[in-house]
Design a protein around this motif. Structure first.
Motif, PDB file in Angstrom:
ATOM      1  N   ALA A 141      39.224  44.174  39.850  1.00 24.23           N
ATOM      2  CA  ALA A 141      38.130  44.804  40.596  1.00 24.23           C
ATOM      3  C   ALA A 141      37.245  43.763  41.276  1.00 24.23           C
ATOM      4  N   LEU A 193      36.832  43.674  45.314  1.00 21.39           N
ATOM      5  CA  LEU A 193      35.508  43.962  45.859  1.00 21.39           C
ATOM      6  C   LEU A 193      34.960  42.778  46.650  1.00 21.39           C
ATOM      7  N   SER A 194      35.220  41.572  46.156  1.00 21.33           N
ATOM      8  CA  SER A 194      34.761  40.372  46.861  1.00 21.33           C
ATOM      9  C   SER A 194      35.418  40.255  48.227  1.00 21.33           C
ATOM     10  N   GLU A 243      36.525  42.762  50.030  1.00 26.08           N
ATOM     11  CA  GLU A 243      35.945  43.793  50.887  1.00 26.08           C
ATOM     12  C   GLU A 243      34.597  43.333  51.438  1.00 26.08           C
ATOM     13  N   LEU A 274      38.314  52.027  42.778  1.00 23.23           N
ATOM     14  CA  LEU A 274      39.149  51.270  43.713  1.00 23.23           C
ATOM     15  C   LEU A 274      40.587  51.765  43.705  1.00 23.23           C
TER      16      LEU A 274
END
Length: 315
Positions: A201, A205-206, A208, A304
């Motif tokens: 995750a 996320l980083s 994105e 996600l």
């Protein structure tokens, strides 16, 4: 180290995501496209190549590989151990997941300064030297770490990030298995499913967030890659501006690809593969991942998972 230049000629494709997500497979396939050179996980080149002298993807020890000798000579006048120590110290200072918020600000407010400028200068020199040594204009770095992608973007390198995602349940199963490193037979690191889920995750996320900083980021799913490799590689090559003319993808056949020797400095054991390579999905997790681990992964990654198309019944 003194930063003497900020100019660059190499285009960089950076494969990001969590390990065991298919980045090595994608790197090997893209590395067969004309004008593209696969370098492996450059972030580990210093410790595993320069210091430990582990094998290049060609099978030779790093110190005896003609390609990497040429790269080192062009970039740094060789591979002095003190350079590896310097890069390791810089990495500890600037290239860490916990520093991503600060690195995101640096991406928006370039140029970099201090240790970040020195760190990205080293990578710029290495990429440019690898491009010159190979005769290609594009290099692939499959280092995966989102923090390094931020560093490269903050340093002003011409980088396009490819976010490689895979069902987190499959990734957790892979990280939990016992696998020996082909270089020396020692066991590869193992993670519990909960730890894998959190890292999966965090990395995605980083990446994105990096796209929101204005850096080009293209997402590719492992499952789509192995299901229709020619279409997936062709579509990605077009997005990346790589050659897509007649014959450029002839190395991909029906359910297999033909690989040539690659000078990858570090990475998954697949980096040593030469010749025909079957392109089949690895879905052993479906029968081998125990129920409690499956529930843990789903609970920790569900938002996600859904965004990337991994429902309970998804591939």
């Amino acid at each position: 180290m003194l930063v003497t230049s900020v100019s660059s000629s190499a285009r960089v494709i950076f494969l990001g995501g969590l390990g065991r997500s298919g980045t090595t497979l994608l790197e090997r396939l893209l590395g067969e496209v004309p004008g593209v050179t696969a370098l492996g996980e450059v972030v580990h080149l210093w410790a595993r190549g320069v210091v430990a002298d582990e094998s290049c993807g060609c099978g030779e020890p790093f110190s005896r590989c003609p390609f990497w000798k040429d790269v080192g000579d062009r970039a740094f006048g060789g591979w002095p151990p003190e350079l590896a120590a310097h890069v390791a110290a810089l990495r500890d200072r600037v290239d860490r997941t916990r520093r991503i918020p600060a690195l995101a600000r640096a991406v928006r407010t370039r140029p970099p300064a201090g240790g970040l400028a020195d760190y990205t200068w080293v990578y710029r020199r290495l990429y440019d030297a690898a491009s010159a040594a190979s005769g290609g204009s594009v290099v692939i770095d499959s280092s995966k770490h989102a923090s390094l992608a931020y560093c490269l973007a903050a340093g002003g390198l011409d980088v396009h990030v490819v976010q490689v995602v895979r069902d987190p349940r499959a990734v957790a199963h892979s990280w939990h298995r016992r696998v020996a490193r082909p270089e020396d037979g020692t066991p590869m690191m193992r993670w519990a499913p909960a730890r894998t889920s959190l890292h999966w995750a965090a990395q995605n996320l980083s990446l994105e967030l990096l796209a929101r900083c204005g850096v080009p980021v293209t997402r590719v799913r492992y499952e789509d890659l192995v299901e229709a490799p020619r279409e997936a590689v062709g579509g990605l090559a077009a997005t990346l501006g790589l050659p897509t003319g007649p014959g450029s993808l002839d190395f991909i056949g029906d359910g297999r690809a033909r690989l040539s020797v690659a000078h990858t400095a570090s990475g998954n054991p697949m980096r040593f593969a030469v010749g025909p390579l079957p392109l089949t999905p690895d879905d052993r997790w479906r029968t081998s991942l125990v129920r409690r681990h499956r529930r843990t992964v789903t609970a920790l990654t569900w938002p996600l998972m859904a965004r990337y198309g991994y429902g309970e019944g998804a591939a």
